[in-house]
Motif scaffolding. Structure first.
Motif, mmCIF file in Angstrom:
data_model
loop_
_atom_site.group_PDB
_atom_site.id
_atom_site.type_symbol
_atom_site.label_atom_id
_atom_site.label_comp_id
_atom_site.label_asym_id
_atom_site.label_seq_id
_atom_site.Cartn_x
_atom_site.Cartn_y
_atom_site.Cartn_z
ATOM 1 N N ARG A 56 -5.689 15.932 10.616
ATOM 2 C CA ARG A 56 -5.859 17.147 11.418
ATOM 3 C C ARG A 56 -6.089 16.807 12.882
ATOM 4 N NH1 ARG A 56 -9.957 21.249 8.952
ATOM 5 N NH2 ARG A 56 -8.185 21.511 7.544
ATOM 6 N N HIS A 57 -6.878 15.767 13.133
ATOM 7 C CA HIS A 57 -7.154 15.337 14.516
ATOM 8 C C HIS A 57 -5.872 14.865 15.199
ATOM 9 C CE1 HIS A 57 -9.304 13.525 17.871
ATOM 10 N NE2 HIS A 57 -8.692 12.389 17.634
ATOM 11 N N VAL A 58 -5.073 14.078 14.474
ATOM 12 C CA VAL A 58 -3.830 13.542 15.041
ATOM 13 C C VAL A 58 -2.831 14.657 15.306
ATOM 14 C CG1 VAL A 58 -1.868 12.026 14.590
ATOM 15 C CG2 VAL A 58 -4.170 11.283 13.976
ATOM 16 N N GLY A 59 -2.825 15.681 14.457
ATOM 17 C CA GLY A 59 -1.827 16.725 14.573
ATOM 18 C C GLY A 59 -2.140 17.829 15.562
ATOM 19 N N GLU A 60 -3.322 17.820 16.177
ATOM 20 C CA GLU A 60 -3.656 18.880 17.127
ATOM 21 C C GLU A 60 -2.855 18.703 18.418
ATOM 22 O OE1 GLU A 60 -7.814 18.920 17.830
ATOM 23 O OE2 GLU A 60 -8.318 19.817 15.876
ATOM 24 N N LYS A 61 -2.211 19.767 18.852
ATOM 25 C CA LYS A 61 -1.409 19.696 20.076
ATOM 26 C C LYS A 61 -2.255 19.329 21.286
ATOM 27 C CE LYS A 61 2.204 22.956 18.663
ATOM 28 N NZ LYS A 61 1.705 23.221 17.298
ATOM 29 N N ALA A 62 -3.512 19.756 21.291
ATOM 30 C CA ALA A 62 -4.386 19.461 22.422
ATOM 31 C C ALA A 62 -4.730 17.976 22.525
ATOM 32 C CB ALA A 62 -5.674 20.281 22.327
ATOM 33 N N MET A 63 -4.446 17.202 21.465
ATOM 34 C CA MET A 63 -4.777 15.779 21.468
ATOM 35 C C MET A 63 -3.599 14.893 21.843
ATOM 36 S SD MET A 63 -7.921 15.630 20.866
ATOM 37 C CE MET A 63 -7.971 13.831 20.767
ATOM 38 N N SER A 112 -3.501 25.366 20.132
ATOM 39 C CA SER A 112 -3.504 24.009 19.586
ATOM 40 C C SER A 112 -2.973 23.959 18.165
ATOM 41 C CB SER A 112 -4.925 23.434 19.619
ATOM 42 O OG SER A 112 -5.347 23.252 20.949
ATOM 43 N N ASP A 113 -3.152 25.060 17.427
ATOM 44 C CA ASP A 113 -2.696 25.080 16.039
ATOM 45 C C ASP A 113 -1.488 25.989 15.847
ATOM 46 O OD1 ASP A 113 -3.949 27.473 16.510
ATOM 47 O OD2 ASP A 113 -5.202 27.440 14.708
#
Length: 311
Positions: A56-63, A112-113
């Motif tokens: 989930r952390h890797v897939g966040e657009k904001a990241m 982001s999601d």
């Protein structure tokens, strides 16, 4: 498919998986019990290889900009109400100043999601009040430079940023490309997602079209319905670079097993727009293709089920 292969498909995948397997074999013309059914992919593969605690952390657009610096057009993000730019936190006033400084050219605001092309908005000079209204009601978002895409991609449908999805697989120290496809918007839409009416075009191992394009209902299109440009002539000119980039980026987050990388091919460089870890599209990759996991399938099957794959 032979009786032996039908038995193997039933033994490994169960009846519902067997039906998926027959469907893939019928589409590709390559009979094999090694197609991974969609229900098995969703219920076994993704929970085991893409655990939400990391994916989930890797897939966040904001990241994107922080995990893969220099590859994303993102220049400003807000996560849990906190603004960040260039990897550093900033306050609201500074964030607004940064945003205004970029409105000389179009920008894109996304949640982001966001998924399936939903909640993506384009703004440019003169839209200051509209963009502030849009960001004030969202706690999690990312703001990106709008992409000026390469003429070869724009020729199919210039209103949307048309992307290339590459699906990569990380397993026991090996990272490989499972497959890829291009997507094109239709009807003047500014997004290319299938759920927004877009069309997918399967690519071969050299970045060339494998034939017709298909919409979400799997209706075949020999040419783009708006531009009339034939899909069989599609060839991604920077294919090797895209493939190398996706493989290299996956090495940085190898703990996530399967990732769908969405790249926009710009006029002078490529941009990473999304890193899909929640449900990367195996269905689209296997559609009209031979089985994609190849020699890694037996070990992968055993790793996610604890049972031996019947060969």
């Amino acid at each position: 498919m032979s009786f032996s292969d039908r038995w193997k498909a039933l033994r490994n995948w169960g009846y519902t998986g067997y039906l998926f397997n027959r469907y893939y074999a019928g589409c590709s013309g390559v009979p094999s019990p090694e197609y991974v059914p969609e229900n098995f992919y969703k219920w076994h593969v993704l929970p085991a290889l893409n655990p939400k605690s990391v994916s989930r952390h890797v897939g966040e657009k904001a990241m994107l900009d922080e995990l893969f610096p220099g590859h994303s057009p993102t220049f400003l993000t807000r996560h849990a109400g906190v603004w960040r730019s260039g990897g550093e936190s900033t306050d609201d006033a500074r964030a607004r100043s940064i945003l205004c400084g970029h409105l000389g050219s179009p920008v894109v605001v996304k949640k982001s999601d966001s998924a399936r092309g939903n909640d993506i908005h384009f703004f440019s000079a003169g839209d200051e009040q509209r963009i502030f209204d849009a960001i004030d009601c969202r706690e999690d978002l990312c703001i990106q430079h709008a992409i000026v895409q390469h003429p070869l991609m724009s020729a199919y449908h210039s209103a949307s940023v048309n992307t290339v999805r590459l699906l990569t697989f990380s397993f026991r120290g090996d990272i490989r490309l499972l497959g890829s496809f291009a997507r094109f918007g239709v009807g003047g839409a500014n997004v290319d997602n299938l759920h927004a009416g877009g069309i997918m075009v399967k690519l071969d191992g050299c970045g060339r079209s494998t034939g017709d394009g298909y919409d979400l209902e799997l209706r075949a299109h020999a040419a783009h319905p708006d531009s009339g440009r034939p899909f069989r002539s599609l060839e991604v000119h920077c294919w090797q670079q895209l493939q190398d980039t996706a493989m290299e980026l996956h090495r940085h987050v190898a703990e996530v097993g399967i990732i769908g990388w969405d790249f926009a091919i710009g006029a002078d460089r490529n941009w990473l727009l999304e890193c899909n870890t929640e449900h990367p599209s195996l269905f689209v990759v296997q559609f009209q293709s031979p089985p994609v996991f190849s020699d890694l399938l037996p070990d992968m099957y055993e790793a996610v089920t604890g049972k031996r794959f019947v060969i």
